[in-house]
Design a protein around this motif. Structure first.
Motif, PDB file in Angstrom:
ATOM      1  N   THR A 188      25.113 -38.836  28.174  1.00 49.42           N
ATOM      2  CA  THR A 188      25.297 -40.015  27.319  1.00 49.42           C
ATOM      3  C   THR A 188      25.314 -41.315  28.112  1.00 49.42           C
ATOM      4  OG1 THR A 188      27.694 -39.737  27.396  1.00 49.42           O
ATOM      5  CG2 THR A 188      26.520 -38.738  25.547  1.00 49.42           C
ATOM      6  N   PHE A 189      25.040 -41.243  29.384  1.00 52.21           N
ATOM      7  CA  PHE A 189      24.968 -42.451  30.184  1.00 52.21           C
ATOM      8  C   PHE A 189      23.667 -43.174  29.863  1.00 52.21           C
ATOM      9  CE2 PHE A 189      25.269 -44.948  34.062  1.00 52.21           C
ATOM     10  CZ  PHE A 189      26.632 -45.144  34.129  1.00 52.21           C
ATOM     11  N   PRO A 190      23.556 -44.436  29.767  1.00 50.69           N
ATOM     12  CA  PRO A 190      24.376 -45.545  30.196  1.00 50.69           C
ATOM     13  C   PRO A 190      25.392 -46.034  29.170  1.00 50.69           C
ATOM     14  CG  PRO A 190      22.241 -46.381  29.585  1.00 50.69           C
ATOM     15  CD  PRO A 190      22.205 -44.884  29.401  1.00 50.69           C
ATOM     16  N   ALA A 191      25.308 -45.573  27.933  1.00 46.16           N
ATOM     17  CA  ALA A 191      26.279 -46.053  26.937  1.00 46.16           C
ATOM     18  C   ALA A 191      27.691 -45.614  27.298  1.00 46.16           C
ATOM     19  CB  ALA A 191      25.911 -45.548  25.546  1.00 46.16           C
ATOM     20  N   PHE A 192      27.830 -44.442  27.900  1.00 49.52           N
ATOM     21  CA  PHE A 192      29.158 -43.977  28.278  1.00 49.52           C
ATOM     22  C   PHE A 192      29.739 -44.806  29.420  1.00 49.52           C
ATOM     23  CE2 PHE A 192      32.141 -41.196  30.530  1.00 49.52           C
ATOM     24  CZ  PHE A 192      33.029 -40.963  29.498  1.00 49.52           C
ATOM     25  N   GLY A 193      28.901 -45.479  30.174  1.00 51.60           N
ATOM     26  CA  GLY A 193      29.404 -46.352  31.236  1.00 51.60           C
ATOM     27  C   GLY A 193      30.310 -47.446  30.689  1.00 51.60           C
ATOM     28  N   PHE A 194      29.970 -47.961  29.526  1.00 51.77           N
ATOM     29  CA  PHE A 194      30.814 -48.973  28.897  1.00 51.77           C
ATOM     30  C   PHE A 194      32.154 -48.377  28.475  1.00 51.77           C
ATOM     31  CE2 PHE A 194      32.131 -51.391  25.074  1.00 51.77           C
ATOM     32  CZ  PHE A 194      32.345 -52.616  25.689  1.00 51.77           C
ATOM     33  N   VAL A 195      32.134 -47.140  27.971  1.00 58.17           N
ATOM     34  CA  VAL A 195      33.377 -46.460  27.579  1.00 58.17           C
ATOM     35  C   VAL A 195      34.255 -46.215  28.800  1.00 58.17           C
ATOM     36  CG1 VAL A 195      34.316 -44.332  26.574  1.00 58.17           C
ATOM     37  CG2 VAL A 195      32.321 -45.418  25.552  1.00 58.17           C
ATOM     38  N   ALA A 196      33.635 -45.765  29.892  1.00 58.84           N
ATOM     39  CA  ALA A 196      34.394 -45.529  31.119  1.00 58.84           C
ATOM     40  C   ALA A 196      35.002 -46.833  31.636  1.00 58.84           C
ATOM     41  CB  ALA A 196      33.503 -44.900  32.171  1.00 58.84           C
ATOM     42  N   TRP A 197      34.251 -47.914  31.543  1.00 61.67           N
ATOM     43  CA  TRP A 197      34.773 -49.205  31.965  1.00 61.67           C
ATOM     44  C   TRP A 197      35.963 -49.630  31.101  1.00 61.67           C
ATOM     45  CZ3 TRP A 197      34.669 -53.914  29.243  1.00 61.67           C
ATOM     46  CH2 TRP A 197      35.097 -55.017  29.973  1.00 61.67           C
ATOM     47  N   LEU A 198      35.858 -49.413  29.782  1.00 62.23           N
ATOM     48  CA  LEU A 198      36.988 -49.738  28.895  1.00 62.23           C
ATOM     49  C   LEU A 198      38.210 -48.892  29.229  1.00 62.23           C
ATOM     50  CD1 LEU A 198      35.410 -50.188  25.350  1.00 62.23           C
ATOM     51  CD2 LEU A 198      36.539 -51.911  26.736  1.00 62.23           C
ATOM     52  N   GLY A 199      38.007 -47.614  29.517  1.00 59.78           N
ATOM     53  CA  GLY A 199      39.127 -46.747  29.882  1.00 59.78           C
ATOM     54  C   GLY A 199      39.785 -47.183  31.170  1.00 59.78           C
ATOM     55  N   GLU A 200      38.977 -47.619  32.112  1.00 58.07           N
ATOM     56  CA  GLU A 200      39.520 -48.096  33.382  1.00 58.07           C
ATOM     57  C   GLU A 200      40.290 -49.397  33.187  1.00 58.07           C
ATOM     58  OE1 GLU A 200      40.311 -47.858  37.364  1.00 58.07           O
ATOM     59  OE2 GLU A 200      39.146 -46.391  36.241  1.00 58.07           O
ATOM     60  N   ALA A 201      39.761 -50.278  32.366  1.00 59.62           N
ATOM     61  CA  ALA A 201      40.406 -51.574  32.151  1.00 59.62           C
ATOM     62  C   ALA A 201      41.643 -51.455  31.267  1.00 59.62           C
ATOM     63  CB  ALA A 201      39.413 -52.546  31.522  1.00 59.62           C
ATOM     64  N   PRO A 235      43.521 -41.490  28.106  1.00 54.49           N
ATOM     65  CA  PRO A 235      43.725 -40.162  27.512  1.00 54.49           C
ATOM     66  C   PRO A 235      42.406 -39.432  27.258  1.00 54.49           C
ATOM     67  CG  PRO A 235      44.173 -41.902  25.917  1.00 54.49           C
ATOM     68  CD  PRO A 235      43.918 -42.570  27.220  1.00 54.49           C
ATOM     69  N   THR A 236      42.507 -38.132  27.140  1.00 53.39           N
ATOM     70  CA  THR A 236      41.325 -37.292  26.946  1.00 53.39           C
ATOM     71  C   THR A 236      40.609 -37.631  25.647  1.00 53.39           C
ATOM     72  OG1 THR A 236      42.436 -35.550  28.178  1.00 53.39           O
ATOM     73  CG2 THR A 236      40.545 -34.912  26.856  1.00 53.39           C
ATOM     74  N   TRP A 237      41.357 -37.906  24.576  1.00 53.57           N
ATOM     75  CA  TRP A 237      40.737 -38.201  23.287  1.00 53.57           C
ATOM     76  C   TRP A 237      39.844 -39.430  23.386  1.00 53.57           C
ATOM     77  CZ3 TRP A 237      41.528 -42.971  21.315  1.00 53.57           C
ATOM     78  CH2 TRP A 237      42.685 -43.661  21.696  1.00 53.57           C
ATOM     79  N   PHE A 238      40.205 -40.372  24.256  1.00 58.18           N
ATOM     80  CA  PHE A 238      39.412 -41.580  24.404  1.00 58.18           C
ATOM     81  C   PHE A 238      38.046 -41.253  25.006  1.00 58.18           C
ATOM     82  CE2 PHE A 238      38.040 -45.292  26.858  1.00 58.18           C
ATOM     83  CZ  PHE A 238      38.005 -46.233  25.857  1.00 58.18           C
ATOM     84  N   PHE A 239      38.038 -40.414  26.031  1.00 57.99           N
ATOM     85  CA  PHE A 239      36.768 -40.071  26.663  1.00 57.99           C
ATOM     86  C   PHE A 239      35.915 -39.149  25.800  1.00 57.99           C
ATOM     87  CE2 PHE A 239      38.969 -41.349  30.628  1.00 57.99           C
ATOM     88  CZ  PHE A 239      38.111 -42.388  30.949  1.00 57.99           C
ATOM     89  N   GLY A 279      35.981 -38.987  22.482  1.00 55.93           N
ATOM     90  CA  GLY A 279      35.479 -39.871  21.423  1.00 55.93           C
ATOM     91  C   GLY A 279      34.411 -40.812  21.937  1.00 55.93           C
ATOM     92  N   GLY A 280      34.551 -41.267  23.173  1.00 59.74           N
ATOM     93  CA  GLY A 280      33.546 -42.127  23.777  1.00 59.74           C
ATOM     94  C   GLY A 280      32.227 -41.408  23.993  1.00 59.74           C
ATOM     95  N   ILE A 281      32.302 -40.130  24.363  1.00 62.55           N
ATOM     96  CA  ILE A 281      31.081 -39.343  24.524  1.00 62.55           C
ATOM     97  C   ILE A 281      30.378 -39.197  23.173  1.00 62.55           C
ATOM     98  CG2 ILE A 281      30.219 -37.022  25.011  1.00 62.55           C
ATOM     99  CD1 ILE A 281      32.299 -36.885  27.272  1.00 62.55           C
ATOM    100  N   VAL A 282      31.141 -38.911  22.130  1.00 64.09           N
ATOM    101  CA  VAL A 282      30.548 -38.750  20.791  1.00 64.09           C
ATOM    102  C   VAL A 282      29.936 -40.063  20.315  1.00 64.09           C
ATOM    103  CG1 VAL A 282      31.097 -38.284  18.368  1.00 64.09           C
ATOM    104  CG2 VAL A 282      32.043 -36.826  20.161  1.00 64.09           C
ATOM    105  N   LEU A 283      30.663 -41.148  20.444  1.00 66.17           N
ATOM    106  CA  LEU A 283      30.155 -42.453  20.021  1.00 66.17           C
ATOM    107  C   LEU A 283      28.930 -42.869  20.835  1.00 66.17           C
ATOM    108  CD1 LEU A 283      30.657 -44.843  18.112  1.00 66.17           C
ATOM    109  CD2 LEU A 283      32.009 -45.871  19.931  1.00 66.17           C
ATOM    110  N   SER A 284      28.976 -42.632  22.142  1.00 67.18           N
ATOM    111  CA  SER A 284      27.827 -42.965  22.986  1.00 67.18           C
ATOM    112  C   SER A 284      26.603 -42.143  22.603  1.00 67.18           C
ATOM    113  CB  SER A 284      28.169 -42.720  24.458  1.00 67.18           C
ATOM    114  OG  SER A 284      29.229 -43.531  24.869  1.00 67.18           O
ATOM    115  N   ALA A 285      26.813 -40.866  22.284  1.00 64.19           N
ATOM    116  CA  ALA A 285      25.688 -40.017  21.873  1.00 64.19           C
ATOM    117  C   ALA A 285      25.076 -40.523  20.569  1.00 64.19           C
ATOM    118  CB  ALA A 285      26.146 -38.569  21.727  1.00 64.19           C
TER     119      ALA A 285
END
Length: 136
Positions: A76-89, A96-100, A102-108
């Motif tokens: 799901t990269f590059p869209a998941f890169g934005f999710v990972a950045w949000l999780g880091e920030a 949390p696991t649910w965030f990642f 959910g981010g994978i599903v949304l990015s897909a």
């Protein structure tokens, strides 16, 4: 209708162009994201990777069982890169696991929509060319 009826009786038919509630727009977005070959194959690959990762995490006994989640994230990269950045920030690296997940599903879904749009655009251009003959 016969020609003896007034004009307003003929124009009272409902057309698909009269809709202003946005259901056609939503329907076309869902078709782009889910109901074409390219998007369906992409979502199947991502869903399969997530199923394997979930099974490995639940039933795996090794210390590196959670590293399997790299594959759905990479699919799901590059869209998941934005999710990972949000999780880091937002959670300073301990999101949390649910965030990642959910981010994978949304990015897909976002990338599936993009793939569907590109697929429709390419197929539309192919249909506009017409048939080649020996004279052309």
């Amino acid at each position: 209708m016969n020609s003896n009826q007034p004009n307003n009786a003929r124009t009272e038919r409902t057309d698909r162009t009269d809709r202003t509630d946005g259901t056609d727009r939503i329907r076309s977005l869902v078709r782009l994201a889910l109901a074409n070959r390219v998007s369906a194959v992409y979502l199947t690959v991502v869903g399969g990777a997530m199923a394997v990762a979930a099974a490995q995490t639940l039933f795996g006994t090794g210390p590196d069982a959670s590293l399997i989640w790299v594959w759905p994230a990479l699919f799901t990269f590059p869209a998941f890169g934005f999710v990972a950045w949000l999780g880091e920030a937002g959670w300073d690296g301990s999101a949390p696991t649910w965030f990642f997940v959910g981010g994978i599903v949304l990015s897909a879904l976002v990338q599936s929509l993009a793939l569907g749009t590109v697929w429709r655009t390419l197929r539309g251009r192919r249909g506009d060319r017409g048939h080649l003959t020996t004279a052309s």
